[in-house]
Design a protein around this motif. Structure first.
Motif, PDB file in Angstrom:
ATOM      1  N   GLU A  46     -10.181   3.733   9.931  1.00  0.00           N
ATOM      2  CA  GLU A  46      -9.174   4.653   9.406  1.00  0.00           C
ATOM      3  C   GLU A  46      -8.271   5.256  10.466  1.00  0.00           C
ATOM      4  N   GLY A  47      -8.722   5.313  11.702  1.00  0.00           N
ATOM      5  CA  GLY A  47      -7.983   6.095  12.690  1.00  0.00           C
ATOM      6  C   GLY A  47      -6.804   5.358  13.298  1.00  0.00           C
ATOM      7  N   THR A  48      -5.804   6.128  13.724  1.00  0.00           N
ATOM      8  CA  THR A  48      -4.718   5.636  14.573  1.00  0.00           C
ATOM      9  C   THR A  48      -4.540   6.655  15.700  1.00  0.00           C
ATOM     10  N   ASP A  49      -4.294   6.174  16.928  1.00  0.00           N
ATOM     11  CA  ASP A  49      -4.200   7.062  18.082  1.00  0.00           C
ATOM     12  C   ASP A  49      -3.043   6.653  18.979  1.00  0.00           C
ATOM     13  N   SER A  50      -2.546   7.608  19.740  1.00  0.00           N
ATOM     14  CA  SER A  50      -1.408   7.361  20.632  1.00  0.00           C
ATOM     15  C   SER A  50      -1.831   6.525  21.832  1.00  0.00           C
ATOM     16  N   LEU A  51      -0.950   5.611  22.224  1.00  0.00           N
ATOM     17  CA  LEU A  51      -1.137   4.807  23.423  1.00  0.00           C
ATOM     18  C   LEU A  51      -0.370   5.491  24.550  1.00  0.00           C
ATOM     19  N   THR A  52      -1.078   5.818  25.647  1.00  0.00           N
ATOM     20  CA  THR A  52      -0.464   6.588  26.731  1.00  0.00           C
ATOM     21  C   THR A  52      -0.571   5.829  28.056  1.00  0.00           C
ATOM     22  N   ARG A  62       1.349   3.637  18.854  1.00  0.00           N
ATOM     23  CA  ARG A  62       0.039   4.036  18.352  1.00  0.00           C
ATOM     24  C   ARG A  62      -0.778   2.771  18.086  1.00  0.00           C
ATOM     25  N   THR A  63      -2.100   2.897  18.224  1.00  0.00           N
ATOM     26  CA  THR A  63      -2.979   1.765  17.938  1.00  0.00           C
ATOM     27  C   THR A  63      -3.365   1.751  16.460  1.00  0.00           C
ATOM     28  N   ASN A  64      -3.576   0.547  15.943  1.00  0.00           N
ATOM     29  CA  ASN A  64      -4.031   0.373  14.572  1.00  0.00           C
ATOM     30  C   ASN A  64      -5.026  -0.778  14.553  1.00  0.00           C
ATOM     31  N   VAL A  65      -6.149  -0.601  13.850  1.00  0.00           N
ATOM     32  CA  VAL A  65      -7.220  -1.599  13.829  1.00  0.00           C
ATOM     33  C   VAL A  65      -7.358  -2.153  12.414  1.00  0.00           C
ATOM     34  N   SER A  66      -7.414  -3.475  12.296  1.00  0.00           N
ATOM     35  CA  SER A  66      -7.437  -4.141  10.991  1.00  0.00           C
ATOM     36  C   SER A  66      -8.800  -4.037  10.318  1.00  0.00           C
ATOM     37  N   LYS A 183     -19.832   6.145   5.584  1.00  0.00           N
ATOM     38  CA  LYS A 183     -18.735   6.645   6.403  1.00  0.00           C
ATOM     39  C   LYS A 183     -19.286   6.791   7.816  1.00  0.00           C
ATOM     40  N   VAL A 184     -18.753   5.999   8.730  1.00  0.00           N
ATOM     41  CA  VAL A 184     -19.197   6.025  10.123  1.00  0.00           C
ATOM     42  C   VAL A 184     -18.189   6.816  10.942  1.00  0.00           C
ATOM     43  N   TRP A 206     -14.836   3.194   6.980  1.00  0.00           N
ATOM     44  CA  TRP A 206     -15.596   3.100   5.752  1.00  0.00           C
ATOM     45  C   TRP A 206     -16.263   1.738   5.743  1.00  0.00           C
ATOM     46  N   VAL A 207     -17.541   1.716   5.376  1.00  0.00           N
ATOM     47  CA  VAL A 207     -18.296   0.465   5.276  1.00  0.00           C
ATOM     48  C   VAL A 207     -18.807   0.398   3.830  1.00  0.00           C
TER      49      VAL A 207
END
Length: 216
Positions: A46-52, A62-66, A183-184, A206-207
């Motif tokens: 679920e998360g997205t974070d800034s790339l610095t 920002r990063t995004n994970v599939s 929920k992990v 979410w799993v």
């Protein structure tokens, strides 16, 4: 989390459960029993974070994970008629993307082995429909990664925590339908070994699973 995929999984599980509800009541697991669940599982970060930069400067990305869908295996041991400990094993493959205004590029593909161990409470051990809740720990192990677009990110392994809720629906004394959601909570860091670019990676997946269980 991409809800359409999860909704389809749950709908399929409910469809499998319908014949079970037409069967006579069956006894549930009891102290000392082992239940093995083979599931189809959606892992949806679920998360997205800034790339610095290494110095903490903004890149505007920002990063995004599939998401991924894979079979998983869960093994539960009943300490009492209502309390069980479950270990879940499976592996999924995810793509990490860097996204921003006018930018959407792949930076890494990686397999992750996220075993989860939970302590569960089962509310109705003698009933056909047996809901449960649980809580526990997981470990995220990233392996066999492949870099993309001239990035060289290393993702740090680590521990997280998990909450769980689910239901077993008896088909007979041995077989059951299982629907399960976890929920992990897990965050880590990814660092480019060449450029020094860094990102906090909040996965918090979410799993969500549906499958069949067998009691030994």
């Amino acid at each position: 989390m991409r809800l359409p995929v999860t909704a389809l999984l749950l709908a399929a599980g409910c469809g499998l459960a319908a014949p079970a509800l037409a069967q006579p009541a069956a006894s549930g697991p009891s102290q000392g029993d082992i239940v093995v669940n083979l599931r189809l599982t959606v892992v949806a970060p679920e998360g997205t974070d800034s790339l610095t930069t290494l110095a903490g400067g903004a890149t505007g990305l920002r990063t995004n994970v599939s998401n991924d869908i894979m079979p998983t295996l869960g093994v539960s041991y009943y300490l009492t008629d209502t309390i069980a400990i479950e270990a879940i094993a499976g592996t999924t493959r995810h793509t990490v993307r860097a996204q921003g205004p006018g930018t959407d590029i792949k930076v890494k593909k990686s397999w992750v082995l996220p075993p989860v161990v939970t302590l569960q409470y089962h509310f109705a051990p003698g009933e056909r429909i047996r809901p449960y809740v649980g809580a526990g720990l997981n470990y995220m192990l990233f392996y066999s990664g492949s870099d993309r677009s001239n990035f060289h990110f290393k993702i740090k392994d680590g521990f997280g925590t998990a909450l769980q809720a689910g239901v077993d629906i008896a088909a007979n004394d041995r077989w059951s339908i299982n629907l399960d959601a976890k929920k992990v909570f897990f965050d880590t860091t990814a660092t480019d070994r060449v450029s020094g670019l860094r990102s906090k990676v909040t996965l918090d997946p979410w799993v969500v699973s549906g499958g069949l269980g067998y009691r030994f």
